[in-house]
Design a protein around this motif. Structure first.
Motif, PDB file in Angstrom:
ATOM      1  N   HIS A   1       0.815  -1.210   0.000  1.00  0.00           N
ATOM      2  CA  HIS A   1       0.000   0.000   0.000  1.00  0.00           C
ATOM      3  C   HIS A   1       0.852   1.264   0.000  1.00  0.00           C
ATOM      4  O   HIS A   1       0.587   2.212  -0.748  1.00  0.00           O
ATOM      5  CB  HIS A   1      -0.960   0.010   1.181  1.00  0.00           C
ATOM      6  N   TRP A   2       1.910   1.305   0.824  1.00  0.00           N
ATOM      7  CA  TRP A   2       2.720   2.529   0.860  1.00  0.00           C
ATOM      8  C   TRP A   2       3.709   2.617  -0.286  1.00  0.00           C
ATOM      9  O   TRP A   2       4.182   3.700  -0.624  1.00  0.00           O
ATOM     10  CB  TRP A   2       3.349   2.743   2.239  1.00  0.00           C
ATOM     11  N   TRP A   3       4.001   1.454  -0.886  1.00  0.00           N
ATOM     12  CA  TRP A   3       4.727   1.497  -2.167  1.00  0.00           C
ATOM     13  C   TRP A   3       3.847   2.235  -3.174  1.00  0.00           C
ATOM     14  O   TRP A   3       4.317   3.113  -3.912  1.00  0.00           O
ATOM     15  CB  TRP A   3       5.024   0.064  -2.624  1.00  0.00           C
ATOM     16  N   PHE A   4       2.540   1.916  -3.165  1.00  0.00           N
ATOM     17  CA  PHE A   4       1.598   2.643  -4.034  1.00  0.00           C
ATOM     18  C   PHE A   4       1.469   4.098  -3.572  1.00  0.00           C
ATOM     19  O   PHE A   4       1.615   5.037  -4.359  1.00  0.00           O
ATOM     20  CB  PHE A   4       0.215   1.972  -4.002  1.00  0.00           C
ATOM     21  N   GLY A   5       1.215   4.269  -2.269  1.00  0.00           N
ATOM     22  CA  GLY A   5       0.879   5.602  -1.750  1.00  0.00           C
ATOM     23  C   GLY A   5       1.963   6.625  -2.033  1.00  0.00           C
ATOM     24  O   GLY A   5       1.688   7.713  -2.543  1.00  0.00           O
ATOM     25  N   HIS A   6       3.202   6.259  -1.721  1.00  0.00           N
ATOM     26  CA  HIS A   6       4.264   7.238  -1.915  1.00  0.00           C
ATOM     27  C   HIS A   6       4.570   7.438  -3.392  1.00  0.00           C
ATOM     28  O   HIS A   6       4.887   8.547  -3.825  1.00  0.00           O
ATOM     29  CB  HIS A   6       5.531   6.844  -1.168  1.00  0.00           C
ATOM     30  N   ASN A   7       4.469   6.358  -4.168  1.00  0.00           N
ATOM     31  CA  ASN A   7       4.794   6.502  -5.588  1.00  0.00           C
ATOM     32  C   ASN A   7       3.652   7.098  -6.399  1.00  0.00           C
ATOM     33  O   ASN A   7       3.872   7.576  -7.518  1.00  0.00           O
ATOM     34  CB  ASN A   7       5.265   5.172  -6.144  1.00  0.00           C
ATOM     35  N   ALA A   8       2.449   7.086  -5.825  1.00  0.00           N
ATOM     36  CA  ALA A   8       1.373   7.846  -6.452  1.00  0.00           C
ATOM     37  C   ALA A   8       1.740   9.328  -6.384  1.00  0.00           C
ATOM     38  O   ALA A   8       1.480  10.108  -7.309  1.00  0.00           O
ATOM     39  CB  ALA A   8       0.048   7.588  -5.751  1.00  0.00           C
ATOM     40  N   VAL A   9       2.379   9.704  -5.251  1.00  0.00           N
ATOM     41  CA  VAL A   9       2.879  11.076  -5.134  1.00  0.00           C
ATOM     42  C   VAL A   9       3.932  11.335  -6.223  1.00  0.00           C
ATOM     43  O   VAL A   9       3.968  12.389  -6.850  1.00  0.00           O
ATOM     44  CB  VAL A   9       3.477  11.318  -3.724  1.00  0.00           C
ATOM     45  N   ALA A  10       4.768  10.317  -6.463  1.00  0.00           N
ATOM     46  CA  ALA A  10       5.817  10.475  -7.473  1.00  0.00           C
ATOM     47  C   ALA A  10       5.244  10.581  -8.875  1.00  0.00           C
ATOM     48  O   ALA A  10       5.591  11.475  -9.643  1.00  0.00           O
ATOM     49  CB  ALA A  10       6.775   9.282  -7.415  1.00  0.00           C
TER      50      ALA A  10
END
Lengths: 46, 471
Positions: free
Chosen positions: B198-207
């Protein structure tokens, strides 16, 4: 170190090598002109 | 080369709708900030903080952010590739499907259907709609790039492609779930794996949604606004590849001090710090592009938005890595510091770039000169002041909160109860609400200015051709 770890380590170093290759290619002297050319096209009329 | 007939109708559509969803996002943001200071403003079951907060974040990211990504990508891709959009019909269908998806998201979230994953709250039917929407968009942009009549690819195209591919991979992987009912599903991952994915997604959604696209826009619209090229195209290329190489490893910095393996946390921490280099590569490139042009910060309202936006990007990409260091994270994580950080990125960096792009686009796609430059300047100052009040009040609140949580008596007991720390937050939450309100007033002025530009703006001879040349 098991085989999987060796594989991951290899992938990591492989990726680093690719990044270094991109840097060297981008900043090679013979590509200076072509590398900077696209920015001047931004001054063309939309 | 003969000038192709670019499609501006689709750009108009996405500009208009992104502004509407942006207004919803800011309005709901102000409402939830007031709910924090006055719980009586919660009206269960639908209009509670718990249900409105994801509407605020999703309307902001997917309605406003992705909305103007669609608008600017369609505008930029055609011009950078010197070819019209590959399929205008697909793009038009995408516009209406986009709005249907946003409305379906808002309705289901209000009804309480949620996966409870931050920034990915929508249940599986909405996920499927988002995937279809993104595939349509990806096909259209990638086909336009394939059909291009310009051999060399400007840096903006690289960022655009990264965003398109990156978001697709991230979203599909994090969407994996087992449906249990029409609006209920269980994640395909369990325990810490679920958190990690989830945080792989969450932070990279920011990217991929909130960094790569605004950088694509910045590199396109800065030279268009100043009339001078960027400082170095080669530096932009190196910054791009370094950013792509480093960003995808950083998600676990959201999970420091959790049961996620230590080495994963350390890896995320190290890559987060390394990320300063590519981020500042772009910041320095932007600043050096202004050599001899700094007077435009006074004279050109577009440049104000772009350079201040870039400055917030620079600050954001220093503060973020700092927060990803274990000791600092132990102090500020779970406090109000974190929303202060996020809102500097969204209200400062992303939205400032978005506002600049829309100010640039509207006169060109409608063929009218901007209605009022003083109003655009007023908009700039209001959102700058609003955002600074918002973020600074939260940073101060976060440090105070962390200090109180960590304070201990000589016998090892906690000095303050949780309720005492909550009471101390009220002045800062009021400041945040006022900051949000000032920002909202700025957004309303922005919308009024654009409305008047379209309705009563003076016809522009230089932009008329393009507006009339739409397909």
């Amino acid at each position: 170190m098991d085989l999987a770890s060796v594989f991951y380590l290899g992938v990591t170093f492989g990726l680093f090598a690719i990044l270094v290759g991109i840097v060297l290619r981008t900043y090679s002297k013979k590509r200076k002109e072509t590398g900077e050319a696209p920015k001047y096209k931004m001054l063309d009329d939309d | 080369m003969e000038k192709p007939s670019y499609n501006t109708d689709i750009v108009r559509g996405f500009v208009n709708w992104s502004i509407i969803w942006g207004l919803v996002a800011v309005l709901v943001g102000v409402i939830v900030s007031l709910q924090m200071v006055n719980p009586d403003l919660n009206f269960p079951p639908y209009l509670t903080f718990g249900r409105l907060r994801p509407i605020h974040t999703n309307a902001g990211i997917y309605g406003w952010g992705v909305g103007f990504i669609f608008a600017t990508f369609f505008y930029m891709a055609q011009r950078l590739c010197k070819t019209p959009i590959w399929s205008p019909k697909l793009a038009k269908f995408q516009l209406w499907f986009f709005n249907a998806t946003i409305i379906a998201s808002a309705v289901t979230l209000l009804m309480g259907f949620t996966t409870s994953k931050e920034y990915h709250e929508m249940e599986w039917p909405i996920d499927l709609m988002i995937i279809v929407l993104w595939v349509m968009f990806a096909i259209n942009i990638i086909m336009t790039i394939i059909k291009r009549r310009e051999e060399q690819m400007y840096i903006s195209l690289w960022y655009m492609m990264a965003a398109i591919i990156g978001i697709a991979v991230l979203f599909v992987v994090n969407s994996a779930a087992v449906p249990a009912a029409l609006f209920k599903s269980y994640s395909a991952y369990a325990g810490t794996n679920d958190a990690n994915v989830h945080w792989w997604f969450g932070h990279n959604a920011v990217a991929m949604a909130l960094t790569a696209p605004p950088l694509a826009m910045f590199y396109y619209f800065l030279p268009k606004s100043t009339g001078v090229p960027i400082y170095s195209h080669r530096l932009s290329i190196i910054s791009f590849w370094s950013l792509i190489f480093m960003y995808l490893w950083t998600g676990a910095h959201h999970l420091l001090w959790t049961p996620v393996p230590d080495w994963v946390q350390t890896l995320a921490m190290a890559f987060s710090v390394m990320l300063i280099a590519p981020s500042w590569g772009s910041v320095i490139n932007g600043y050096l592009s202004m050599n001899g042009q700094w007077h435009q910060m006074r004279d050109n309202y577009l440049v104000k938005f772009l350079i201040l936006g870039l400055t917030f990007y620079g600050l954001q990409t220093l503060q973020g890595p700092m927060q990803s260091i274990r000791t600092f994270s132990a102090f500020i994580h779970y406090t109000d510091w974190v929303p202060g950080h996020i809102h500097m990125g969204t209200m400062g960096w992303v939205s400032m770039i978005g506002f600049a792009c829309i100010y640039y686009l509207v006169p060109r796609i409608y063929g009218n000169e901007i209605f009022s430059i003083p109003l655009a300047n007023l908009h700039f100052w209001l959102i700058l002041i609003g955002q600074l009040i918002w973020s600074i009040s939260m940073w101060v609140a976060g440090v105070l909160q962390a200090g109180m949580w960590n304070a201990m008596n000589p016998d090892g007991s906690l000095t303050y109860t949780f309720m005492e720390t909550m009471v101390e937050m009220y002045p800062y939450w009021w400041a945040r609400a006022i900051g949000g309100l000032i920002y909202l007033i700025g957004v309303l002025i922005f919308i009024y200015n654009l409305y008047m530009t379209v309705q009563k703006g003076k016809k522009s001879s230089s932009t008329l051709t393009e507006a009339e040349g739409r397909a």
